[in-house]
Motif scaffolding. Structure first.
Motif, mmCIF file in Angstrom:
data_model
loop_
_atom_site.group_PDB
_atom_site.id
_atom_site.type_symbol
_atom_site.label_atom_id
_atom_site.label_comp_id
_atom_site.label_asym_id
_atom_site.label_seq_id
_atom_site.Cartn_x
_atom_site.Cartn_y
_atom_site.Cartn_z
ATOM 1 N N ASP A 153 4.352 8.184 -9.586
ATOM 2 C CA ASP A 153 4.676 7.106 -8.651
ATOM 3 C C ASP A 153 5.548 6.046 -9.318
ATOM 4 O OD1 ASP A 153 3.248 8.234 -6.555
ATOM 5 O OD2 ASP A 153 1.408 7.137 -7.015
ATOM 6 N N GLY A 154 5.306 5.803 -10.600
ATOM 7 C CA GLY A 154 6.035 4.749 -11.305
ATOM 8 C C GLY A 154 7.372 5.180 -11.868
ATOM 9 N N PHE A 155 7.460 6.419 -12.367
ATOM 10 C CA PHE A 155 8.656 6.868 -13.077
ATOM 11 C C PHE A 155 9.401 8.013 -12.405
ATOM 12 C CE2 PHE A 155 6.140 4.956 -16.526
ATOM 13 C CZ PHE A 155 7.096 4.187 -17.168
ATOM 14 N N GLY A 156 8.713 8.767 -11.545
ATOM 15 C CA GLY A 156 9.293 9.983 -10.998
ATOM 16 C C GLY A 156 8.900 11.187 -11.840
ATOM 17 N N ALA A 157 8.803 12.351 -11.198
ATOM 18 C CA ALA A 157 8.297 13.546 -11.869
ATOM 19 C C ALA A 157 9.169 13.967 -13.048
ATOM 20 C CB ALA A 157 8.181 14.699 -10.865
ATOM 21 N N ALA A 158 10.491 13.882 -12.912
ATOM 22 C CA ALA A 158 11.381 14.348 -13.971
ATOM 23 C C ALA A 158 11.185 13.537 -15.256
ATOM 24 C CB ALA A 158 12.834 14.269 -13.513
ATOM 25 N N ARG A 159 11.057 12.228 -15.132
ATOM 26 C CA ARG A 159 10.859 11.398 -16.316
ATOM 27 C C ARG A 159 9.493 11.631 -16.943
ATOM 28 N NH1 ARG A 159 13.829 7.867 -12.954
ATOM 29 N NH2 ARG A 159 15.770 7.117 -13.929
#
Length: 259
Positions: A153-159
């Motif tokens: 939720d905070g960074f995105g799945a890829a990061r």
């Protein structure tokens, strides 16, 4: 091993929680986790508090994870299950606090420290700050699904995959670009800027903040999405709602009561 402390200081309508173990970059001990949990419980009982600020002592680290030496005590996989369950209770207690929370990040927010910062409502950091979960390089353990969900939720799945699989530490610029940080602040200006944010938060309607914050938490966790009558009632049935209407119509600034 120095067990460290989590201090709580009240200043007017604000509470300041400090993770105090600077000689170990404020890495959390079991004792510190329990103190954090107890402080969240006590703060939630205090209706006079309108904002909570989380910060690491020494200004060279927010929290550099959980102290790894403690995991020597583990003798079975059940110890890991129990640890993650207990950690979830503590992280969820921070996340579900009734009042807005600010994480002030100086340098390192790693592992458990990133999890704590991640459930705060607003995050600010100094330019040299680093964010990561390098467990594939250090412990070889894992996080709970709920904590992975929060990080996504905070960074995105890829990061999050980069932080996990490559043990990458993201810098403050990338954390800002993806929305994890509100802003990057020079160290010499941090105290003044935090005071400004605190003041803005405590001047706004506490019941609106409380209901909105809880609605967002439920939506993020797909938890009781349709059940919000209690939150709507808490605002529309309040004295503050009537006060706000009259203040707006009369072009005055509302003096919120929280009732």
């Amino acid at each position: 091993m120095s067990e460290g402390e989590v201090h709580c200081e009240l200043k007017g309508a604000s509470a300041y929680l400090t993770f105090d173990r600077p000689q170990h970059r404020n890495a959390m001990t079991w004792k510190m986790y329990q103190e954090l949990h107890q402080h969240t419980i006590e703060i939630n009982k205090n209706i006079a508090i309108r904002c909570v600020v989380f910060r690491g002592a020494g200004r060279e680290s927010f929290i550099a994870g959980t102290d790894i030496k403690q995991f020597r005590e583990f003798t079975s996989a059940q110890d890991g299950i129990d640890y993650e369950k207990n950690a979830e209770i503590i992280i969820a207690a921070v996340e579900s606090m009734l009042i807005p929370t600010i994480a002030v990040i100086d340098q390192w927010a790693i592992g458990g420290g990133l999890a704590i910062a991640g459930v705060c409502d607003i995050r600010v950091a100094t330019s040299g700050s680093k964010f990561g979960i390098p467990i594939a390089r250090t412990l070889g353990n894992t996080l709970s699904n709920k904590n992975y969900k929060r990080l996504i939720d905070g960074f995105g799945a890829a990061r999050v995959k980069r932080m996990l699989m490559l043990s990458e530490l993201l810098d403050a610029d990338e954390a800002l670009a993806c929305g994890f940080l509100k802003e990057i602040i020079p160290p010499e200006s941090m105290d003044e800027r935090v005071d400004e944010l605190v003041q803005r938060l405590i001047e706004n309607a506490p019941l609106s903040i409380r209901a909105g914050k809880e609605s967002i938490r439920r939506l993020l966790h797909n938890d009781m999405v349709e059940l919000d009558d209690d939150l709507i009632t808490s605002c529309y049935g309040s004295h503050d709602f009537k006060l706000g209407i009259e203040a707006f119509i009369n072009k005055k600034k509302a003096k919120w009561t929280g009732f």
